[in-house]
Design a protein around this motif. Structure first.
Motif, PDB file in Angstrom:
ATOM      1  N   TYR A 186     -19.172 -26.536  39.625  1.00 33.25           N
ATOM      2  CA  TYR A 186     -19.342 -27.822  38.959  1.00 33.25           C
ATOM      3  C   TYR A 186     -18.574 -28.928  39.677  1.00 33.25           C
ATOM      4  O   TYR A 186     -19.040 -30.076  39.733  1.00 33.25           O
ATOM      5  CB  TYR A 186     -18.895 -27.735  37.499  1.00 33.25           C
ATOM      6  CG  TYR A 186     -19.849 -26.956  36.630  1.00 33.25           C
ATOM      7  CD1 TYR A 186     -21.204 -27.278  36.582  1.00 33.25           C
ATOM      8  CD2 TYR A 186     -19.413 -25.898  35.834  1.00 33.25           C
ATOM      9  CE1 TYR A 186     -22.093 -26.581  35.777  1.00 33.25           C
ATOM     10  CE2 TYR A 186     -20.289 -25.185  35.029  1.00 33.25           C
ATOM     11  CZ  TYR A 186     -21.633 -25.532  35.014  1.00 33.25           C
ATOM     12  OH  TYR A 186     -22.518 -24.828  34.231  1.00 33.25           O
ATOM     13  N   PHE A 191     -18.959 -27.695  31.508  1.00 36.09           N
ATOM     14  CA  PHE A 191     -20.226 -28.337  31.863  1.00 36.09           C
ATOM     15  C   PHE A 191     -20.202 -29.810  31.470  1.00 36.09           C
ATOM     16  O   PHE A 191     -20.551 -30.697  32.270  1.00 36.09           O
ATOM     17  CB  PHE A 191     -21.368 -27.606  31.157  1.00 36.09           C
ATOM     18  CG  PHE A 191     -22.732 -28.177  31.418  1.00 36.09           C
ATOM     19  CD1 PHE A 191     -23.428 -27.847  32.571  1.00 36.09           C
ATOM     20  CD2 PHE A 191     -23.328 -29.033  30.502  1.00 36.09           C
ATOM     21  CE1 PHE A 191     -24.695 -28.376  32.816  1.00 36.09           C
ATOM     22  CE2 PHE A 191     -24.594 -29.553  30.730  1.00 36.09           C
ATOM     23  CZ  PHE A 191     -25.278 -29.218  31.893  1.00 36.09           C
ATOM     24  N   LYS A 204     -29.259 -29.497  32.893  1.00 37.48           N
ATOM     25  CA  LYS A 204     -29.131 -28.242  33.640  1.00 37.48           C
ATOM     26  C   LYS A 204     -30.157 -28.142  34.759  1.00 37.48           C
ATOM     27  O   LYS A 204     -29.816 -27.824  35.905  1.00 37.48           O
ATOM     28  CB  LYS A 204     -29.277 -27.056  32.683  1.00 37.48           C
ATOM     29  CG  LYS A 204     -29.134 -25.700  33.370  1.00 37.48           C
ATOM     30  CD  LYS A 204     -29.293 -24.555  32.359  1.00 37.48           C
ATOM     31  CE  LYS A 204     -29.206 -23.207  33.064  1.00 37.48           C
ATOM     32  NZ  LYS A 204     -29.400 -22.085  32.100  1.00 37.48           N
ATOM     33  N   ALA A 207     -17.571 -31.822  33.560  1.00 36.88           N
ATOM     34  CA  ALA A 207     -18.080 -32.150  34.888  1.00 36.88           C
ATOM     35  C   ALA A 207     -19.140 -33.246  34.807  1.00 36.88           C
ATOM     36  O   ALA A 207     -19.208 -34.146  35.648  1.00 36.88           O
ATOM     37  CB  ALA A 207     -18.652 -30.906  35.559  1.00 36.88           C
ATOM     38  N   ARG A 208     -19.980 -33.189  33.770  1.00 40.55           N
ATOM     39  CA  ARG A 208     -21.024 -34.202  33.596  1.00 40.55           C
ATOM     40  C   ARG A 208     -20.409 -35.594  33.429  1.00 40.55           C
ATOM     41  O   ARG A 208     -20.907 -36.572  33.999  1.00 40.55           O
ATOM     42  CB  ARG A 208     -21.877 -33.840  32.377  1.00 40.55           C
ATOM     43  CG  ARG A 208     -22.980 -34.837  32.158  1.00 40.55           C
ATOM     44  CD  ARG A 208     -23.709 -34.786  30.824  1.00 40.55           C
ATOM     45  NE  ARG A 208     -23.573 -33.662  29.965  1.00 40.55           N
ATOM     46  CZ  ARG A 208     -24.594 -33.113  29.290  1.00 40.55           C
ATOM     47  NH1 ARG A 208     -25.808 -33.580  29.454  1.00 40.55           N
ATOM     48  NH2 ARG A 208     -24.397 -32.128  28.458  1.00 40.55           N
TER      49      ARG A 208
END
Length: 536
Positions: free
Chosen positions: A385, A348, A507, A351-352
């Motif tokens: 993602y 997560f 999110k 990917a961010r």
């Protein structure tokens, strides 16, 4: 419909949101329940109408959370065959009051592509006009020109004000209030960043849902702390610390505990870490009983601390801030690549980082997005993602934005950014200021460009605005709420209220992007590459 039976003559209070489904249920209820007593008052989050089978013949009052049309009143009257409703009232509060200066409509996924979902446009118009009525404001309206959704909402709100002009006849002020309607797509950076002030950090890592925090997944959590409430209205510690940074929160909790320990010198123990604090609370039942609020915050801060360490968020956040605030492509690329190889960094967060890079250096001559996408694939980041990287660029990239999100506009801005960089390492995690800060600063000073944020209609403000309501289509953030809080405290004579279709963390923002359907138009990896290359 929830049934409540066995109460034959007790006056019953109902809280009803003025939406079509509830009106229909009330009509059906009036036909099915003889002698139905419906004393309905505003309840901000109610979406159901409770029914009560009763033989009471008490006259009742029906109150709704928003404007209800004459035709709807007529329909309800026709359904009231027992003639138990004596009066219909409107209480305007069709929104969630999150903080004194922040409200939400709790709508996730308001647009399809660049255009409103019709149902959500209607709901948002209702919520925003209810806010205006509850604050007794009849504002002039400005909107973000680059957003068709912002213009459409501005027009819908204006239509309601014109139609219900008698409701909006409030006492005139020297300077009329102003409603500014913005679009989340103009700043997709802010909702992607990790946060380090208490309220924003809790929402980012744990999630705040109507002031409730779900701690059920915390290792070893006690039964009474599986869900806790964080509300500044009845939690003094939270009210005093919600805008402070993470280090200050830990220090303040430690001080409270040490004050208590002074009363028990024989049992003194060191409080050098969050783990020490948690152990102290667990070992002193009377402390837990006397200071349940502190016990709650020790648990919350302890879980935040665990997640920061587990996910290597200090290092991740430092690179995020560099991407958002600096303009050193080579160094930023090197740091992103390094973190993508770090096993502690979750998929997560990996990917961010690539999303932030893709937005920041979208048209840079040395754009290396293809290589970063390959790095994500090689480390096993899920396709979901990876596809979101291109979706976020489609949602809030250069082509969509109406403003220059990254470049300082003038020498003053450049100087401020330079001085900010000299303040030292303690500020490295909080360098970023939302684009909203610049927008509001220009608005307050009378410098907000009308060709970018036009007025709806021919009238314009001749004086600087004093009462400002800002609404963000696609959701606001707690970092932006902090910006508004600081502006209110540092700008005498100016009162700003911020609202949004929802209040995002990363999110929920990515869910908003998915709900828009833009991801289905975006292709993964190679097609992201070709698009970036063609724009250069």
């Amino acid at each position: 419909m929830v049934k409540t039976e066995g109460f034959r003559s007790i006056p019953t209070q109902y809280h009803i949101q003025a939406i079509d489904t509830n009106k229909v249920e009330i009509q059906e209820l009036g036909n099915s329940a003889p002698g139905f007593n419906c004393q309905a008052h505003l309840y901000l989050i109610a979406t159901e109408v409770l029914s009560l089978e009763s033989t009471t013949t008490h006259m009742s009052v029906s109150d709704f959370s928003n404007v209800i049309s004459k035709s709807d009143v007529k329909s309800l009257a026709e359904a009231d065959e027992q003639e138990v409703v004596a009066e219909v009232q409107e209480f305007y509060g069709d929104y969630i009051a999150v903080n004194p200066h922040l409200f939400s409509l709790n709508i996730l996924g308001c647009c399809q592509g660049r255009n409103w979902e019709p149902v959500q446009l209607s709901r948002t118009t209702q919520g925003l006009t209810a806010l205006l009525l509850s604050l007794k404001k009849c504002p002039m309206i400005r909107y973000q020109l680059s957003s068709e959704a912002a213009k459409r909402l501005a027009e819908c709100v204006k239509q309601v004000i014109t139609k219900e002009y008698e409701l909006f006849e409030f006492r005139r002020t020297e300077v009329p209030p102003l409603l500014l309607i913005l679009d989340r797509s103009d700043d997709a950076i802010t909702p992607l960043l990790n946060q380090w002030t208490y309220q924003a950090m809790v929402h980012e890592l744990l999630g705040i849902n109507n002031n409730r925090i779900d701690l059920s997944r915390v290792p070893g959590i006690s039964k009474d702390l599986r869900e806790v409430v964080l509300s500044a209205e009845n939690d003094e510690f939270y009210a005093n610390n919600m805008y402070l940074n993470f280090a200050e929160i830990g220090s303040n909790i430690k001080s409270l505990m040490e004050d208590f320990q002074k009363k028990k010198p024989k049992e003194q123990q060191k409080l050098e870490s969050i783990a020490d604090m948690k152990a102290f609370v667990e070992n002193y039942p009377q402390f837990k009983k006397m200071s349940g609020t502190v016990s709650k915050h020790v648990t919350v801060v302890g879980e935040l601390s665990r997640l920061v360490s587990e996910r290597n968020l200090l290092e991740v956040s430092e690179v995020e801030q560099e991407l958002a605030c600096q303009n050193d492509h080579s160094n930023a690329l090197q740091n992103v690549k390094r973190l993508l190889q770090n096993s502690k960094v979750t998929e997560f967060d990996a990917a961010r980082l690539v999303m932030l890079y893709a937005l920041r250096y979208e048209r840079h001559s040395s754009n290396s997005l293809p290589g970063l996408m390959m790095d994500l694939r090689n480390r096993g980041v899920s396709e979901k993602y990876r596809k979101l990287v291109s979706a976020v660029v489609e949602y809030g990239g250069k082509r969509v934005r109406g403003s220059d999100l990254f470049s300082p506009k003038d020498a003053v801005s450049i100087t401020k950014q330079f001085l900010k960089g000299l303040k030292g390492i303690e500020n490295v995690y909080t360098q970023h200021q939302p684009f909203l800060h610049e927008t509001l600063d220009h608005l307050i000073k009378g410098k907000l460009k009308e060709n970018v944020y036009p007025y709806l209609g021919p009238s314009t403000l001749r004086d600087r605005p004093q009462d400002i309501i800002v609404f963000v289509i696609g959701g606001a953030t707690y970092e932006e709420a902090l910006t508004v809080y600081n502006l209110n405290h540092n700008t005498p004579g100016v009162r700003i209220v911020l609202g949004g279709t929802t209040v995002h963390n990363t999110k929920s923002f990515l869910e908003e992007v998915l709900a828009s359907g833009l991801h289905s138009r975006s292709k993964e990896s190679s097609q992201v590459t070709s698009r970036s290359a063609s724009r250069r």
